[in-house]
Design an enzyme around this catalytic site. Structure first.
Site, short mmCIF file in Angstrom:
data_model
loop_
_atom_site.label_atom_id
_atom_site.label_comp_id
_atom_site.label_asym_id
_atom_site.label_seq_id
_atom_site.Cartn_x
_atom_site.Cartn_y
_atom_site.Cartn_z
N GLY A 96 -13.90 9.12 -12.36
CA GLY A 96 -13.78 9.73 -13.68
C GLY A 96 -14.20 8.76 -14.76
O GLY A 96 -14.37 7.56 -14.51
N PRO A 97 -14.35 9.25 -15.98
CA PRO A 97 -14.77 8.39 -17.08
C PRO A 97 -13.70 7.37 -17.45
O PRO A 97 -12.54 7.50 -17.03
CB PRO A 97 -15.01 9.39 -18.23
CG PRO A 97 -14.22 10.59 -17.87
CD PRO A 97 -14.17 10.65 -16.38
N GLY B 205 -10.71 5.35 -19.22
CA GLY B 205 -9.58 5.71 -20.08
C GLY B 205 -8.78 6.91 -19.66
O GLY B 205 -7.92 7.36 -20.40
N THR C 145 -6.58 3.51 -13.07
CA THR C 145 -5.94 2.26 -12.62
C THR C 145 -4.43 2.36 -12.72
O THR C 145 -3.71 1.98 -11.78
CB THR C 145 -6.46 1.09 -13.45
OG1 THR C 145 -7.88 1.03 -13.36
CG2 THR C 145 -5.88 -0.22 -12.95
N SER D 79 -28.82 23.49 -17.30
CA SER D 79 -27.96 24.59 -17.75
C SER D 79 -28.39 25.18 -19.09
O SER D 79 -27.81 26.17 -19.53
CB SER D 79 -26.50 24.11 -17.84
OG SER D 79 -26.34 23.19 -18.90
N LYS E 34 -17.15 23.00 -21.45
CA LYS E 34 -18.07 23.79 -22.28
C LYS E 34 -17.34 24.92 -23.00
O LYS E 34 -17.55 25.17 -24.19
CB LYS E 34 -19.19 24.36 -21.40
CG LYS E 34 -20.15 23.32 -20.85
CD LYS E 34 -21.20 23.95 -19.96
CE LYS E 34 -22.18 22.91 -19.42
NZ LYS E 34 -23.21 23.49 -18.56
#
Length: 818
Positions: A365-366, A368, A372, A689, A732
């Site tokens: 995942g991105p 933040g 962890t 898309s 989205k």
């Protein structure tokens, strides 16, 4: 420092009320009968000295109250000083003057006389009368004997001074002579100068000397004690060295035998695997045959220590209370349901089966989103120890597997070192940033991890240093990564990949309310009575002051508000209660840093609204198309990637294939140029898309039918007009909801993803599920007869000018169609 023994002549005595130059002194008091050298640098002082030297005048030597004052005024100089004469004056190359002055008598400044070059004062000479008697004689003797003791303790005063003082029988002169040598403050010396009664002055000098003697005796005792301690330490060191030398001569076998015996007992007591026990006993036998001073003996000792320090059969007991584990996971993290569910599944199976292999999870995942910190929560919920190894920047295979013992300074790898640190054979082991490893000539660390993270192989993990199998099967491995692209496929295959998407606005709001506000309040010394955040204020911070998938910057902004409120509380009122809302948010955080994307305000020709996915969440994606006279050229701009350019070409091919049904001439494209532009040209965009959005905008521009401004769409287009499914639907849809879009066109195959969207959002939107481009056009375009729209007569694309209206100001985050 010298003292005159000759009596002053009458010519040395100025009349009271006479005017003399003044020399301000820094950090020194000149007493009568005292001869002292001075270095003078200030121009005023130099001119005062020259005046006194040239005209054989007296000069008043008075101390400054503050030595740091460079340009003293009348109020900065003591009123009582010493009248003196200039004995010698010497000019130095740097412009300063070295002068030898001799103090004569005490004098008081009556008033200052204006003079342009130096201080000129009118002085009153102070006469001193000495009374002799039994008490004074006793005081003189006491002062002399005390001064003798003082000189013995104070090494800064030459011993000859005792003889000089003993020869003085005048109380006034004796007190001044001794006062000049006392190590007291300038203020105390000035106080002695301002005492005009010699007997009283002698008593004061005696008191100062006794105080100084006490301090000097304490210093002497301290010095003696330190010296003895140093001598004792040196003596012990010397004796220890002698003992070592004797033992060396006699042989150190006893100490070495004791060490070997101790290692032998530890090997017997330690629960080791059969292979490890055999290896340890073999190395111990080798150690017995070695000289204790050899380098190889140290290597063998370290090896045995490593084997004995590892947890071979020591395990912590898992907490199998699923409700308690669920409670702990919910306390620490909001959302992340897939990860929490997987941990609860593991505990449930563990309860039923008894012993299973530890799971190997990969959280992707991105930054933040709590990957962890989730590892610590998992360890707490299962009752296991927690260890973490950061793999960011690791490029040496030996970091994982260790070095062979043939190398100097060899050590086990990070895996074995962390197991020793954990102290148990079944910890939660977090391998952080597994996608940040690199490769060079020293090997590929990701390949070394293949054995560690393979449930079928890690029960016999072999570290190069230990060279024995170590069981990692019961370890719960958790790896974290931002993307899967840089993780080799074989390594991905060994892990159970759980994707953690970025948080939505609603999730961020709940995280802020439940965790971040409380944490930052406590960190900044505030409580609930001091600060309160409204929901709208937190949403405004999320929307206008942060653009991220996680909540790190959100926490920083909340911390910034708390710090500013803390300043208000300390400055004004400790009981203050601040409510942070949308009205006063700008006061604490300044102007908004970002703005949310908005849809079109009215229906436009050639302008369609698409939906894009980014790591920071969803965004609206405006597509603009304009038609110009030309020769059939298609221009695509907006810093688009290859996939997105191909989508535009596919959309154009679909339109050409449906020209008749759209009411266009078959060769319409030969007389025009078509320009497709995606605003935000500085932001890279890619993905398939936006296909149906581009096709809609092109059809709108060619047919002159405007596109509904309250409709957004997403989907991949094929040459036959089929609409294929896309990813990132949740983000989205939330972006469309934020921008007040009412209708969303989705591929019919994405119907299965709608349950993942919050129910409140789904309720407020209308979803049109489409499987062909014809359905998209009938819904998105404003046409007189939608049912017969695709069966119209041929139209001329250049019949009238097409107004092109841009989608307004650029939106802040990068828009990448997915």
């Amino acid at each position: 420092m010298l003292f005159r023994n000759d009596k002053s002549d009458k010519k040395d005595n100025p009349a009271s009320g006479s005017r003399v130059p003044l020399l301000p002194l820094r950090d020194i008091i000149v007493f009568p009968h005292m001869v002292v050298p001075l270095f003078v640098g200030r121009q005023k002082s130099i001119k005062a000295l020259e005046e006194a030297m040239n005209k054989q005048k007296f000069i008043l030597l008075a101390a400054q109250k503050d030595a740091k004052t460079n340009d003293p005024g009348e109020e900065d100089i003591y009123r009582v000083g010493t009248l003196g004469t200039v004995v010698q004056l010497l000019r130095l190359p740097d412009g300063t003057v070295k002068v030898l002055v001799e103090g004569k008598k005490r004098a008081r400044i009556q008033h200052y006389v204006d003079h342009p070059d130096y201080f000129l004062v009118e002085v009153e000479e102070i006469e001193e009368t000495s009374q002799r008697g039994t008490e004074v004689e006793a005081l003189l003797r006491s002062v002399s004997s005390t001064f003798e003791n003082y000189v013995k303790l104070n090494k800064k005063i030459p011993p000859e001074m005792v003889m000089s003082v003993a020869a003085i029988d005048d109380p006034a002169r004796l007190s001044d002579t001794i006062a000049a040598h006392l190590g007291v403050k300038i203020e105390d010396k000035q106080a002695l100068l301002e005492l005009f009664d010699p007997t009283e002055r002698l008593e004061k000098v005696l008191g100062h000397m006794r105080s100084e003697i006490e301090i000097l005796e304490v210093e002497k005792r301290i010095r003696t004690r330190v010296k003895k301690q140093m001598e004792k330490t040196q003596k012990e060191y010397y004796l220890n060295e002698q003992m070592r030398a004797i033992q060396k001569e006699l042989g150190e076998k006893d100490e070495f035998k004791n060490e070997i015996q101790e290692l032998e007992e530890k090997i017997k007591e330690k629960k080791l695997s059969a292979e490890a026990r055999e290896k340890a006993e073999k190395e111990l036998k080798k150690l017995k045959m070695m000289s204790p001073m050899s380098a190889e003996a140290t290597v063998v000792r370290n090896y045995i220590d490593w084997i004995l320090s590892l947890p071979w059969h020591e395990y912590t007991e898992d907490k199998l209370d699923i409700e308690e584990a669920e409670k702990i996971l919910e306390e620490d993290h909001y959302g992340l349901e897939k990860v929490k569910q997987r941990i609860l599944e593991y505990l449930a199976v563990q309860t039923l089966v008894g012993q299973i292999k530890g799971p190997i999870l990969c959280l992707v995942g991105p930054p933040g989103v709590g990957k962890t910190s989730l590892g610590r929560s998992i360890a707490r919920s299962t009752g296991r120890k927690f260890v973490r190894v950061s793999l960011g920047g690791v490029r040496d295979e030996a970091e994982i597997r260790g070095h062979r013992r043939t190398y100097i300074g060899a050590l086990p790898g990070k895996i074995v070192q962390s197991m020793k640190k954990a102290g148990s054979g079944n910890p939660v082991f977090l391998l952080d940033e597994v996608d940040k490893m690199s490769t060079d000539f020293r090997g590929d660390p990701s390949s070394a991890l293949l054995e560690v993270l393979d449930p079928e192989q890690n029960s016999t993990f072999n570290d190069h240093y230990l060279d024995v199998d170590y069981d990692l099967a019961k370890v719960m491995f958790i790896t974290t990564a931002n993307t899967l692209d840089r993780i080799p496929r074989p390594l991905q295959d060994r892990m159970e990949i759980i994707r953690i998407p970025g948080y939505t606005e609603i999730e961020k709001l709940n995280i802020a309310k439940k965790y971040l506000v409380r944490k930052q309040r406590e960190a900044n010394g505030l409580d609930e009575n001091h600060i309160e955040f409204s929901d709208n204020a937190l949403l405004a911070i999320v929307r206008h002051y942060t653009k991220e998938a996680g909540v790190r910057n959100l926490e920083r902004e909340i911390a910034a508000v708390c710090r500013k409120v803390a300043v208000e509380v300390v400055k004004t009122d400790r009981q203050a209660h601040v409510v942070v809302n949308t009205k006063n948010l700008r006061k604490y955080l300044g102007a908004p840093k970002f703005r949310t994307s908005k849809g079109e305000e009215a229906a436009e020709v050639g302008v369609a609204t698409g939906l894009a996915w980014t790591e920071l969440g969803g965004e609206l994606l405006g597509i603009e198309v304009t038609i110009m006279p030309g020769k059939g050229r298609l221009t695509i701009t907006g810093q688009l990637g290859d996939v997105m350019k191909e989508s535009a070409q596919a959309a154009m091919s679909y339109v050409r294939s449906r020209a008749g049904e759209l009411g266009l001439e078959r060769d319409f494209y030969q007389r025009i140029d078509i320009h497709i532009h995606v605003p935000e040209g500085g932001i890279p965009k890619d993905g398939p898309s936006a296909g149906i959005t581009m096709a809609t905008a092109v059809v709108s521009a060619l047919t002159r039918y405007p596109v509904r401004h309250d409709v957004a769409m997403t989907g991949e287009i094929t040459l036959r007009g089929r609409v294929l499914p896309i990813g990132g639907l949740k983000e989205k849809v939330l972006a469309a909801h934020r921008a007040d879009i009412k209708t969303i066109l989705l591929p019919i195959e994405n119907e299965k993803d709608i349950p993942e969207i919050p129910a409140a959002v789904v309720k407020s939107l209308h979803f049109e599920l489409v499987e062909h481009m014809d359905q998209v056009l009938r819904t998105a375009l404003i046409v007189p007869d939608p049912e017969n729209f695709l069966r119209g007569e041929a139209a001329d694309p250049l019949a009238r000018t097409v107004p092109v209206i841009s989608s307004g100001e650029p939106i802040a985050p990068p828009a990448i169609a997915h």
